[in-house]
Design an enzyme around this catalytic site. Structure first.
Site, short mmCIF file in Angstrom:
data_model
loop_
_atom_site.label_atom_id
_atom_site.label_comp_id
_atom_site.label_asym_id
_atom_site.label_seq_id
_atom_site.Cartn_x
_atom_site.Cartn_y
_atom_site.Cartn_z
CG ASP A 8 14.84 -6.06 32.76
OD1 ASP A 8 14.25 -6.69 33.66
OD2 ASP A 8 15.54 -6.61 31.88
CB CYS A 65 17.47 -7.91 34.60
SG CYS A 65 19.02 -8.83 34.73
CB THR A 67 19.63 -14.01 33.89
OG1 THR A 67 20.25 -12.82 33.37
CG2 THR A 67 18.95 -14.78 32.78
N GLY A 70 22.61 -9.40 33.23
CA GLY A 70 22.77 -8.10 32.56
C GLY A 70 22.92 -6.97 33.57
CG HIS A 98 33.93 -13.03 52.60
ND1 HIS A 98 34.33 -14.30 52.27
CD2 HIS A 98 33.77 -13.03 53.95
CE1 HIS A 98 34.41 -15.05 53.37
NE2 HIS A 98 34.07 -14.29 54.41
CG HIS A 133 37.12 -10.51 53.75
ND1 HIS A 133 37.29 -11.56 52.88
CD2 HIS A 133 36.91 -11.07 54.98
CE1 HIS A 133 37.16 -12.70 53.54
NE2 HIS A 133 36.93 -12.43 54.81
C1 RB5 Z 1 15.24 -9.34 29.07
O1 RB5 Z 1 14.59 -10.17 28.16
C2 RB5 Z 1 16.45 -10.04 29.63
O2 RB5 Z 1 17.43 -10.18 28.66
C3 RB5 Z 1 17.00 -9.26 30.83
O3 RB5 Z 1 16.00 -9.14 31.78
C4 RB5 Z 1 18.17 -9.86 31.56
O4 RB5 Z 1 17.92 -11.18 31.94
C5 RB5 Z 1 19.48 -9.68 30.93
O5 RB5 Z 1 20.52 -10.08 31.45
#
Ligand code: RB5
Length: 145
Positions: A8, A65, A67, A70, A98, A133
């Site tokens: 993203d 993304c 974090t 998502g 694994h 595994h």
């Molecule tokens: C986008 O702002 C952020 O929510 C997305 O990149 C991600 O981290 C979601 O899990």
């Protein structure tokens, strides 16, 4: 070895750098987008990468993304996809050994490029160990039914 890569807006910059890194290692890569830092929805790119893997057009995927959370949640909803969110190389190696992970998920806002290349290298240099595994991965597959 052929990869699909998608992100993203929060993963766009790391995706661009990693794409070049893969190419420099002679790894073929299909980029499903996004193509700028304009806000987009991460599940759309998880879906595109998942489809390329399930259609056997690529061997593995990378999703990025902010974090990585998502992308992980979305990708792991797709039948046949085992997406591993990794923040250190050891996690990436073990996700192959694994869990037979077929998607490497990275947190674009939390790690730098150099660490991302180490994580990627650990992912591609490890192979699934099978045995106990495999039994466990088969139990994950059974959860999809
Ligand atoms: C986008 O702002 C952020 O929510 C997305 O990149 C991600 O981290 C979601 O899990």
């Amino acid at each position: 070895m052929k990869f699909a890569i998608g992100s993203d807006h929060a993963g766009f910059e790391l995706k661009e750098k990693l794409k070049k890194y893969l190419t420099s290692k002679n790894i073929e890569v299909i980029d499903v987008g996004t193509n700028s830092t304009e806000s987009v929805d991460y599940p759309d790119f998880a879906e595109k990468v998942g489809k390329l893997i399930n259609n056997k057009e690529v061997d593995f995927g990378i999703l990025i993304c902010g974090t990585g959370i998502g992308m992980s949640i979305a990708a792991n909803k797709i039948k046949g996809i085992r997406a591993a969110l990794c923040t250190i190389p050891e996690m990436a190696a073990l996700s192959r050994k694994h869990n037979n992970a077929n998607v490497l998920v990275l947190p674009g806002r939390l790690i730098g490029y150099e660490l991302a290349t180490w994580i990627f290298d650990a992912f591609i240099n490890a192979t699934f160990e099978g045995g106990r595994h495999e039994r466990r991965v088969n139990k994950i597959k059974a959860l999809e039914e």
